[in-house]
Design a protein around this motif. Sequence first.
Motif, PDB file in Angstrom:
ATOM      1  N   TYR A  30      11.468 -18.549  -2.153  1.00 55.42           N
ATOM      2  CA  TYR A  30      10.232 -18.072  -2.764  1.00 55.42           C
ATOM      3  C   TYR A  30      10.126 -16.558  -2.583  1.00 55.42           C
ATOM      4  O   TYR A  30      10.351 -16.053  -1.477  1.00 55.42           O
ATOM      5  CB  TYR A  30       9.012 -18.721  -2.108  1.00 55.42           C
ATOM      6  CG  TYR A  30       9.016 -20.222  -2.103  1.00 55.42           C
ATOM      7  CD1 TYR A  30       8.324 -20.951  -3.070  1.00 55.42           C
ATOM      8  CD2 TYR A  30       9.692 -20.927  -1.118  1.00 55.42           C
ATOM      9  CE1 TYR A  30       8.312 -22.341  -3.060  1.00 55.42           C
ATOM     10  CE2 TYR A  30       9.688 -22.321  -1.104  1.00 55.42           C
ATOM     11  CZ  TYR A  30       9.001 -23.014  -2.073  1.00 55.42           C
ATOM     12  OH  TYR A  30       8.987 -24.388  -2.047  1.00 55.42           O
ATOM     13  N   PRO A  31       9.756 -15.826  -3.653  1.00 53.36           N
ATOM     14  CA  PRO A  31       9.586 -14.377  -3.495  1.00 53.36           C
ATOM     15  C   PRO A  31       8.377 -14.061  -2.622  1.00 53.36           C
ATOM     16  O   PRO A  31       7.406 -14.812  -2.585  1.00 53.36           O
ATOM     17  CB  PRO A  31       9.386 -13.885  -4.932  1.00 53.36           C
ATOM     18  CG  PRO A  31       8.814 -15.071  -5.655  1.00 53.36           C
ATOM     19  CD  PRO A  31       9.463 -16.275  -5.029  1.00 53.36           C
ATOM     20  N   MET A  32       8.441 -12.915  -1.943  1.00 47.84           N
ATOM     21  CA  MET A  32       7.375 -12.500  -1.038  1.00 47.84           C
ATOM     22  C   MET A  32       7.060 -11.018  -1.219  1.00 47.84           C
ATOM     23  O   MET A  32       7.895 -10.247  -1.698  1.00 47.84           O
ATOM     24  CB  MET A  32       7.786 -12.703   0.431  1.00 47.84           C
ATOM     25  CG  MET A  32       7.800 -14.102   0.940  1.00 47.84           C
ATOM     26  SD  MET A  32       8.175 -14.104   2.727  1.00 47.84           S
ATOM     27  CE  MET A  32       6.738 -13.224   3.385  1.00 47.84           C
ATOM     28  N   VAL A  33       5.845 -10.657  -0.776  1.00 47.26           N
ATOM     29  CA  VAL A  33       5.471  -9.248  -0.634  1.00 47.26           C
ATOM     30  C   VAL A  33       4.899  -9.068   0.766  1.00 47.26           C
ATOM     31  O   VAL A  33       4.030  -9.828   1.192  1.00 47.26           O
ATOM     32  CB  VAL A  33       4.434  -8.815  -1.681  1.00 47.26           C
ATOM     33  CG1 VAL A  33       3.889  -7.423  -1.346  1.00 47.26           C
ATOM     34  CG2 VAL A  33       5.057  -8.808  -3.072  1.00 47.26           C
ATOM     35  N   ILE A  34       5.424  -8.083   1.490  1.00 47.00           N
ATOM     36  CA  ILE A  34       4.896  -7.709   2.797  1.00 47.00           C
ATOM     37  C   ILE A  34       4.374  -6.288   2.661  1.00 47.00           C
ATOM     38  O   ILE A  34       5.139  -5.365   2.389  1.00 47.00           O
ATOM     39  CB  ILE A  34       5.980  -7.776   3.889  1.00 47.00           C
ATOM     40  CG1 ILE A  34       6.617  -9.176   3.932  1.00 47.00           C
ATOM     41  CG2 ILE A  34       5.396  -7.407   5.246  1.00 47.00           C
ATOM     42  CD1 ILE A  34       7.779  -9.276   4.912  1.00 47.00           C
ATOM     43  N   ASP A  35       3.034  -6.090   2.835  1.00 44.47           N
ATOM     44  CA  ASP A  35       2.470  -4.755   2.633  1.00 44.47           C
ATOM     45  C   ASP A  35       2.534  -3.931   3.915  1.00 44.47           C
ATOM     46  O   ASP A  35       3.057  -4.373   4.944  1.00 44.47           O
ATOM     47  CB  ASP A  35       1.050  -4.833   2.075  1.00 44.47           C
ATOM     48  CG  ASP A  35       0.051  -5.413   3.065  1.00 44.47           C
ATOM     49  OD1 ASP A  35       0.335  -5.449   4.281  1.00 44.47           O
ATOM     50  OD2 ASP A  35      -1.040  -5.829   2.621  1.00 44.47           O
ATOM     51  N   SER A  36       1.996  -2.702   3.852  1.00 46.32           N
ATOM     52  CA  SER A  36       2.099  -1.770   4.976  1.00 46.32           C
ATOM     53  C   SER A  36       1.331  -2.228   6.203  1.00 46.32           C
ATOM     54  O   SER A  36       1.582  -1.756   7.311  1.00 46.32           O
ATOM     55  CB  SER A  36       1.600  -0.385   4.543  1.00 46.32           C
ATOM     56  OG  SER A  36       0.256  -0.461   4.088  1.00 46.32           O
ATOM     57  N   ASN A  37       0.379  -3.147   6.010  1.00 46.47           N
ATOM     58  CA  ASN A  37      -0.373  -3.708   7.139  1.00 46.47           C
ATOM     59  C   ASN A  37       0.227  -5.021   7.635  1.00 46.47           C
ATOM     60  O   ASN A  37      -0.406  -5.736   8.411  1.00 46.47           O
ATOM     61  CB  ASN A  37      -1.831  -3.928   6.746  1.00 46.47           C
ATOM     62  CG  ASN A  37      -2.560  -2.621   6.494  1.00 46.47           C
ATOM     63  OD1 ASN A  37      -2.362  -1.644   7.212  1.00 46.47           O
ATOM     64  ND2 ASN A  37      -3.383  -2.592   5.445  1.00 46.47           N
ATOM     65  N   ASN A  38       1.412  -5.326   7.139  1.00 46.95           N
ATOM     66  CA  ASN A  38       2.128  -6.562   7.503  1.00 46.95           C
ATOM     67  C   ASN A  38       1.441  -7.824   6.984  1.00 46.95           C
ATOM     68  O   ASN A  38       1.659  -8.910   7.500  1.00 46.95           O
ATOM     69  CB  ASN A  38       2.331  -6.665   9.021  1.00 46.95           C
ATOM     70  CG  ASN A  38       3.496  -7.571   9.387  1.00 46.95           C
ATOM     71  OD1 ASN A  38       4.505  -7.602   8.684  1.00 46.95           O
ATOM     72  ND2 ASN A  38       3.363  -8.320  10.464  1.00 46.95           N
ATOM     73  N   ASN A  39       0.584  -7.664   5.967  1.00 42.48           N
ATOM     74  CA  ASN A  39       0.049  -8.840   5.287  1.00 42.48           C
ATOM     75  C   ASN A  39       1.158  -9.452   4.437  1.00 42.48           C
ATOM     76  O   ASN A  39       1.877  -8.727   3.741  1.00 42.48           O
ATOM     77  CB  ASN A  39      -1.139  -8.451   4.395  1.00 42.48           C
ATOM     78  CG  ASN A  39      -2.297  -7.912   5.207  1.00 42.48           C
ATOM     79  OD1 ASN A  39      -2.693  -8.510   6.208  1.00 42.48           O
ATOM     80  ND2 ASN A  39      -2.837  -6.763   4.795  1.00 42.48           N
ATOM     81  N   ARG A  40       1.278 -10.760   4.470  1.00 43.05           N
ATOM     82  CA  ARG A  40       2.423 -11.432   3.852  1.00 43.05           C
ATOM     83  C   ARG A  40       1.924 -12.403   2.781  1.00 43.05           C
ATOM     84  O   ARG A  40       1.097 -13.267   3.053  1.00 43.05           O
ATOM     85  CB  ARG A  40       3.230 -12.172   4.919  1.00 43.05           C
ATOM     86  CG  ARG A  40       3.440 -11.344   6.169  1.00 43.05           C
ATOM     87  CD  ARG A  40       4.031 -12.142   7.301  1.00 43.05           C
ATOM     88  NE  ARG A  40       5.483 -12.088   7.320  1.00 43.05           N
ATOM     89  CZ  ARG A  40       6.162 -11.058   7.811  1.00 43.05           C
ATOM     90  NH1 ARG A  40       5.534 -10.002   8.302  1.00 43.05           N
ATOM     91  NH2 ARG A  40       7.477 -11.077   7.818  1.00 43.05           N
ATOM     92  N   THR A  41       2.450 -12.243   1.594  1.00 43.30           N
ATOM     93  CA  THR A  41       2.112 -13.115   0.474  1.00 43.30           C
ATOM     94  C   THR A  41       3.369 -13.833   0.013  1.00 43.30           C
ATOM     95  O   THR A  41       4.367 -13.189  -0.325  1.00 43.30           O
ATOM     96  CB  THR A  41       1.512 -12.317  -0.699  1.00 43.30           C
ATOM     97  OG1 THR A  41       0.326 -11.657  -0.263  1.00 43.30           O
ATOM     98  CG2 THR A  41       1.171 -13.249  -1.858  1.00 43.30           C
ATOM     99  N   VAL A  42       3.326 -15.163   0.004  1.00 40.71           N
ATOM    100  CA  VAL A  42       4.434 -15.983  -0.484  1.00 40.71           C
ATOM    101  C   VAL A  42       4.029 -16.574  -1.827  1.00 40.71           C
ATOM    102  O   VAL A  42       2.959 -17.164  -1.960  1.00 40.71           O
ATOM    103  CB  VAL A  42       4.775 -17.116   0.505  1.00 40.71           C
ATOM    104  CG1 VAL A  42       5.940 -17.945  -0.029  1.00 40.71           C
ATOM    105  CG2 VAL A  42       5.100 -16.552   1.882  1.00 40.71           C
TER     106      VAL A  42
END
Length: 261
Positions: free
Chosen positions: A133-145
Amino acid sequence: MRTTLFYLETSMQPGLVSPRLPLLLCGLVLMACGGSQEAEVDPSSETLGTQESALCSSLSVTNLTNNGVSSYAGEIAGNGTWAVSTLANALHLDYYVDGSLRASDERPGTSGYWYYSGGGYGCGSHSFEVRAYPMVIDSNNNRTVCWSSPMTLSQSVVQTCPTASLSCSRNLATGYVNCTGSGSGGEPSYQYQWNIRYSNDYSSWESGWFSNGTSYSEYCPRGFYVDAYYWNAQLQLRVVDFAGMSSTVVSSQNYLCVDPP
């Protein structure tokens, strides 16, 4: 809509009329005017589902390959490559064996390798599956799957095991049951393990597994009885190969330790 008027007294120069000037303050004092203007919405206050839906609409796994999956000594292991689309910067991986989730991990970056290794698997064929599954990890380490757009691959993998065979006969003259065993398949060389079972109509006991060579003889004399009950003797064999995998148990017939009719 009701409008509240505020009057501001101004100091005018001599000779000028000093009016009381009405000032509409609706745009300045929203609460006082009871205005209907909507407050600006902070995007971060949107629900997680809304944010994820918008974010994930443009993300995907673009590559998922299998470099090989195999099994040895009850352990399944495999690896491969992966890549995600622009704007994604990580990958979430789930590993399934025989339909059950066995492990998960996350791998930051836009491409790389995945790995799996797990033990405790028995003989025979197993189904192995990877879901990415693709993910995004932002600069605050919030993780979206992005759960709605996985890429998957699957493969069958076989754990090989040895096979045992057993041949027995009874010598009435000596009172012994003589057995010879053999092993095949799996990973030679083999260890031969034996178990002896005695039983009658009311009770039974076993010797427990012990190591021996390819043959074994058990004394089963004619007229043998305990507490006035005649006993049956049965010999069992299993083969353990070099990798530590065990065959299924093979058994002789029940031999009645009494004079034949």
